[in-house]
Write a protein that holds these residues in place. Structure first.
Motif, PDB file in Angstrom:
ATOM      1  N   TRP A 444      53.176  25.840 -68.339  1.00  0.00           N
ATOM      2  CA  TRP A 444      52.172  24.930 -67.778  1.00  0.00           C
ATOM      3  C   TRP A 444      52.409  24.845 -66.275  1.00  0.00           C
ATOM      4  O   TRP A 444      53.522  24.579 -65.826  1.00  0.00           O
ATOM      5  CB  TRP A 444      52.310  23.556 -68.424  1.00  0.00           C
ATOM      6  N   GLY A 445      51.346  25.052 -65.471  1.00  0.00           N
ATOM      7  CA  GLY A 445      51.543  25.144 -64.030  1.00  0.00           C
ATOM      8  C   GLY A 445      50.821  24.116 -63.192  1.00  0.00           C
ATOM      9  O   GLY A 445      50.867  24.199 -61.957  1.00  0.00           O
ATOM     10  N   GLY A 446      50.132  23.143 -63.807  1.00  0.00           N
ATOM     11  CA  GLY A 446      49.407  22.158 -63.010  1.00  0.00           C
ATOM     12  C   GLY A 446      48.219  22.780 -62.293  1.00  0.00           C
ATOM     13  O   GLY A 446      47.659  23.796 -62.712  1.00  0.00           O
ATOM     14  N   ILE A 447      47.790  22.148 -61.189  1.00  0.00           N
ATOM     15  CA  ILE A 447      46.688  22.657 -60.367  1.00  0.00           C
ATOM     16  C   ILE A 447      47.286  23.271 -59.102  1.00  0.00           C
ATOM     17  O   ILE A 447      47.894  22.567 -58.291  1.00  0.00           O
ATOM     18  CB  ILE A 447      45.711  21.528 -59.986  1.00  0.00           C
ATOM     19  N   PRO A 448      47.162  24.574 -58.907  1.00  0.00           N
ATOM     20  CA  PRO A 448      47.748  25.207 -57.718  1.00  0.00           C
ATOM     21  C   PRO A 448      47.030  24.781 -56.445  1.00  0.00           C
ATOM     22  O   PRO A 448      45.834  24.478 -56.452  1.00  0.00           O
ATOM     23  CB  PRO A 448      47.558  26.705 -57.983  1.00  0.00           C
ATOM     24  N   LEU A 449      47.759  24.773 -55.341  1.00  0.00           N
ATOM     25  CA  LEU A 449      47.154  24.548 -54.038  1.00  0.00           C
ATOM     26  C   LEU A 449      46.320  25.757 -53.638  1.00  0.00           C
ATOM     27  O   LEU A 449      46.626  26.896 -54.012  1.00  0.00           O
ATOM     28  CB  LEU A 449      48.230  24.311 -52.981  1.00  0.00           C
ATOM     29  N   ALA A 450      45.280  25.513 -52.862  1.00  0.00           N
ATOM     30  CA  ALA A 450      44.507  26.608 -52.273  1.00  0.00           C
ATOM     31  C   ALA A 450      45.208  27.086 -51.015  1.00  0.00           C
ATOM     32  O   ALA A 450      45.924  26.329 -50.353  1.00  0.00           O
ATOM     33  CB  ALA A 450      43.095  26.130 -51.934  1.00  0.00           C
ATOM     34  N   GLU A 451      44.985  28.355 -50.678  1.00  0.00           N
ATOM     35  CA  GLU A 451      45.584  28.869 -49.450  1.00  0.00           C
ATOM     36  C   GLU A 451      45.001  28.144 -48.236  1.00  0.00           C
ATOM     37  O   GLU A 451      43.866  27.640 -48.262  1.00  0.00           O
ATOM     38  CB  GLU A 451      45.377  30.366 -49.324  1.00  0.00           C
ATOM     39  N   ASN A 452      45.762  28.121 -47.140  1.00  0.00           N
ATOM     40  CA  ASN A 452      45.361  27.378 -45.946  1.00  0.00           C
ATOM     41  C   ASN A 452      43.999  27.810 -45.405  1.00  0.00           C
ATOM     42  O   ASN A 452      43.124  26.984 -45.118  1.00  0.00           O
ATOM     43  CB  ASN A 452      46.398  27.579 -44.833  1.00  0.00           C
ATOM     44  N   PHE A 453      43.817  29.122 -45.232  1.00  0.00           N
ATOM     45  CA  PHE A 453      42.675  29.610 -44.473  1.00  0.00           C
ATOM     46  C   PHE A 453      41.381  29.648 -45.279  1.00  0.00           C
ATOM     47  O   PHE A 453      40.327  29.947 -44.726  1.00  0.00           O
ATOM     48  CB  PHE A 453      42.982  30.998 -43.896  1.00  0.00           C
ATOM     49  N   ILE A 454      41.431  29.352 -46.569  1.00  0.00           N
ATOM     50  CA  ILE A 454      40.215  29.280 -47.374  1.00  0.00           C
ATOM     51  C   ILE A 454      39.749  27.838 -47.541  1.00  0.00           C
ATOM     52  O   ILE A 454      38.641  27.571 -47.995  1.00  0.00           O
ATOM     53  CB  ILE A 454      40.428  29.939 -48.758  1.00  0.00           C
ATOM     54  N   GLN A 455      40.576  26.868 -47.156  1.00  0.00           N
ATOM     55  CA  GLN A 455      40.242  25.463 -47.366  1.00  0.00           C
ATOM     56  C   GLN A 455      39.004  25.059 -46.551  1.00  0.00           C
ATOM     57  O   GLN A 455      38.861  25.442 -45.390  1.00  0.00           O
ATOM     58  CB  GLN A 455      41.431  24.572 -47.001  1.00  0.00           C
ATOM     59  N   ASN A 456      38.173  24.259 -47.189  1.00  0.00           N
ATOM     60  CA  ASN A 456      36.907  23.842 -46.596  1.00  0.00           C
ATOM     61  C   ASN A 456      36.845  22.309 -46.626  1.00  0.00           C
ATOM     62  O   ASN A 456      36.930  21.703 -47.695  1.00  0.00           O
ATOM     63  CB  ASN A 456      35.749  24.433 -47.404  1.00  0.00           C
ATOM     64  N   PRO A 457      36.681  21.652 -45.460  1.00  0.00           N
ATOM     65  CA  PRO A 457      36.638  20.182 -45.450  1.00  0.00           C
ATOM     66  C   PRO A 457      35.442  19.616 -46.213  1.00  0.00           C
ATOM     67  O   PRO A 457      35.431  18.424 -46.537  1.00  0.00           O
ATOM     68  CB  PRO A 457      36.553  19.838 -43.958  1.00  0.00           C
ATOM     69  N   ALA A 458      34.440  20.459 -46.539  1.00  0.00           N
ATOM     70  CA  ALA A 458      33.270  19.991 -47.277  1.00  0.00           C
ATOM     71  C   ALA A 458      33.450  20.094 -48.793  1.00  0.00           C
ATOM     72  O   ALA A 458      32.532  19.734 -49.540  1.00  0.00           O
ATOM     73  CB  ALA A 458      32.041  20.794 -46.855  1.00  0.00           C
ATOM     74  N   TRP A 459      34.608  20.566 -49.237  1.00  0.00           N
ATOM     75  CA  TRP A 459      34.834  20.700 -50.678  1.00  0.00           C
ATOM     76  C   TRP A 459      34.712  19.359 -51.396  1.00  0.00           C
ATOM     77  O   TRP A 459      35.147  18.314 -50.895  1.00  0.00           O
ATOM     78  CB  TRP A 459      36.232  21.245 -50.955  1.00  0.00           C
TER      79      TRP A 459
END
Length: 670
Positions: A444-459
């Protein structure tokens, strides 16, 4: 063409014949060993856990590191076709274990968790192999004490200690090194001092490399491949008379140079420049407490660590070609564990607690500015038993319970908990000759973080996302006889709900299946060894054959890979010779069209053959001085390493690996 294809085979044959000159010398010893041969225990270092019986453990030992003298991660794992490293330069190299991307593995450096969500065009771990002592990979099935989210296994890197470098009977020492690569005209120099006194130990090491672009086998200069690397390692430790050991280490690596706009491939859109500067900084600080003289049930270990990776690169306007603003991505992890190893009649049981607090953030000072970030924290409890119920069997089983708290860029919070378990074992079908092994795990791995450069403040994070989980299966046979080893393994990893975000969907996910098999043979004696291994690895994403684009964060197309290696030591002369061959067969499964990939025309991955060799001389009269000459890519093959990104699309210019390179190095110890 036929002649070129035969060259690696001819080299491998010559290598085997060279090694055979030592077999006759070893026959008498082998005959004696036949009666009382035993399977030596594997070296287990750095992965935050011991290996477990029945699992697929791939160890790069200190002896291997001394023989290889690797300059990058690809050279570290040479000879192991189950471990593929893509990327032509250290700053873009990524590791795949049984076809599973490193971002789905539990990775530690000196026991410190590495938050590996950086930038998909960069490598995840900017590591200087000059600092490494050993590496242990637990492929597929990993024990509960390897850490949380070991979805496809674990990798443990361990750096050098003063005690690893000190000569017997001495309490102070040091060395200086220098190396020259003729292809890129790169010079690397390093220096170290270390010692121990009255229970105290210390080590300081600094390494610097500077050089230009390299040329591929076809003579083309590969722009953005220059070297500007600075790395360092510092360690201090104190051990009391009754065995209480306290150690503090700090490691830091920096790469700052012009790279292709998308560092791991030549892809430019409209007026973007061909090159831009990338500055990568990675640091790792670890405090460790252990008891080197445990008594009874008390054998504790405490680790508190902090790791961080930072990538800075400018972003340019695609229409005008002018710079907009720098983008800075940073991942970090504060992590640790407290555990105890309990000795029991049949073996041991390790139990403890661990935690991490991970961050991934982007700072993009454009108009308007963007400063998105995600964070995740986890607390886990685990136990792993390693037992020998009777002489011919070893078994291991364990489990862990994890609770994770995840916060998205819009402040949305998710709280989830899950259970992981594993069981594995091995049985000597014929004692001291034939062993069967197998293992299975649910992670079981939880919810992984997204990579830095793909992150979108509008998510936005709509719905209730399913945590990522994995099921792993391995099985194999290993036969040993008088220095000869034969092995065969099969493996499969199924990862469900693996997070694959894009600009418009924060919680998009895919399922991954990676499976394959490996066979190998090797012969080892006092003066040398020879080995050959073959692996066939296939991966699907969402039930369709994966390519390097849809496999991002998950896998990469690999296919069939053959590794041949060997070495021989002339002890009386202080001379070592050896080499290795990598053969990748043509792989056309990438022609399959995946519904989630770009519309670009596709192509098959070409086969290639790469030969490397070395000779090393340590004068018997001056054993503190060593000279070494390596030739990399002896036959000047023009190729892109199999695990490298983008080569299966026509719109991407391959980032070729270096052509023929002569590397000359010298080490002076004092």
């Amino acid at each position: 063409m036929a002649l070129a294809s035969c060259r690696p085979l001819a080299f491998g044959t010559a290598l085997a014949l060279l090694c055979q000159c030592g077999i006759a010398l070893a026959q008498e010893q082998a005959a004696d060993a036949q009666e009382g041969a035993t399977l030596l225990p594997r070296l287990d270092v750095g992965a935050g856990a011991e290996s477990t019986a029945g699992t697929d453990v791939l160890a790069v030992t200190p002896q291997d590191m001394q023989r290889k003298k690797p300059a990058d991660l690809r050279e570290v794992f040479s000879g192991e076709p189950q471990i593929a490293v893509g990327g032509a330069i250290p700053g873009t190299q990524k590791i795949y274990v049984n076809g599973v991307d490193e971002t789905n593995l539990a990775v530690t450096v000196d026991g410190s968790r590495q938050n590996n969500k950086v930038f998909h065009h960069n490598g995840t771990y900017l590591l200087d192999p000059a600092l490494l002592k050993a590496v242990t990979v637990q492929a597929g099935v990993a024990p509960a004490d390897a850490g949380p989210a070991a979805l496809g296994g674990s990798i443990g890197f361990e750096t050098k200690d003063a005690t690893d470098l000190l000569e017997p009977g001495r309490n102070f020492g040091g060395f200086v090194t220098g190396a020259w690569d003729t292809n890129s005209e790169t010079f690397v120099t390093g220096a170290s001092v270390y010692g121990m006194q009255d229970g105290f130990e210390y080590l300081g090491y600094l390494n610097f490399g500077k050089g230009g672009n390299f040329t591929a086998g076809n003579g083309e200069e590969m722009l953005g491949t220059g070297t500007n690397l600075l790395s360092g390692l510092g360690k201090i430790a104190y051990e009391t008379l009754d065995g209480n050991r306290f150690e503090l280490s700090h490691e830091q690596v920096r790469d700052d140079a012009l790279r292709p706009y998308r560092a791991n491939a030549y892809i430019n859109i409209r007026n973007e420049p061909i090159l831009r500067n990338y500055e990568l900084n990675r640091q790792n600080t670890v405090f460790t407490y252990t008891d080197t003289a445990p008594e009874g049930w008390l054998d504790p270990k405490v680790v508190i660590a902090y790791s961080r990776t930072r990538v800075e690169t400018p972003v340019f306007d695609r229409a005008t070609g002018e710079i907009i603003a720098p983008a800075i991505g940073e991942t970090s992890s504060l992590n640790g564990k407290v555990e105890n190893k309990f000795a029991v009649d049949l073996g041991s049981v390790t139990a403890g607690f661990d935690f991490y607090s991970d961050r991934a953030k982007l700072a993009y000072d454009a108009v308007p500015p963007e400063f998105p970030h995600e964070r995740a924290s986890n607390v886990g409890a685990y136990a792993q038993a390693r037992l020998e119920p009777f002489d011919r069997a070893r078994i291991s089983f364990g489990g862990r319970l994890d609770h994770q708290w995840f916060t998205g860029v819009d402040g949305t919070d998710f709280s989830n908990a899950g259970v992981s378990g594993n069981v594995s074992g091995e049985y000597d079908i014929v004692p001291d000759f034939l062993t069967a092994k197998a293992g299975v795990s649910h992670v079981w791995g939880g919810i992984p973080l997204a990579e830095n450069f793909i992150q979108n403040p509008a998510w936005t994070y709509d719905g209730d996302p399913d945590p990522v989980t994995a099921n792993n299966y391995t099985a194999g046979l290993e036969a040993r006889f008088a220095g000869l080893t034969l092995e065969a393994n099969i493996f499969q990893s199924d990862i469900s709900n693996a997070r694959f975000p894009n600009a418009g969907n924060a919680l998009r996910n895919f399922d991954l299946r990676s499976r394959g098999w490996e066979v190998g043979a090797g012969y080892e004696w006092d003066a040398g060894f020879v080995s050959v291994k073959y692996a066939d690895i296939r991966a699907d994403v969402g039930g369709v054959t994966a390519d390097s684009e849809v496999g991002r964060y998950l896998t990469t197309p690999l296919g069939q890979i053959i590794m041949i290696g060997g070495g021989y030591t002339f002890h009386d002369w202080g001379l070592k010779v050896g080499g290795d061959v990598e053969i990748a067969l043509k792989y056309d499964a990438t022609l399959t069209r995946h519904p989630n990939e770009p519309a670009s025309p596709k192509r098959a991955l070409p086969g290639y053959q790469v030969v490397n060799a070395f000779v090393e001389y340590t004068p018997p009269s001056h054993k503190n001085f060593t000279l070494r000459a390596d030739v990399r890519n002896l036959f000047d093959e023009t190729y892109t390493s199999r695990a490298s990104y983008g080569q299966d699309f026509d719109g991407v210019k391959p980032h070729y690996a270096p052509g023929r390179s002569f590397r000359l190095s010298a080490t002076m110890r004092f």
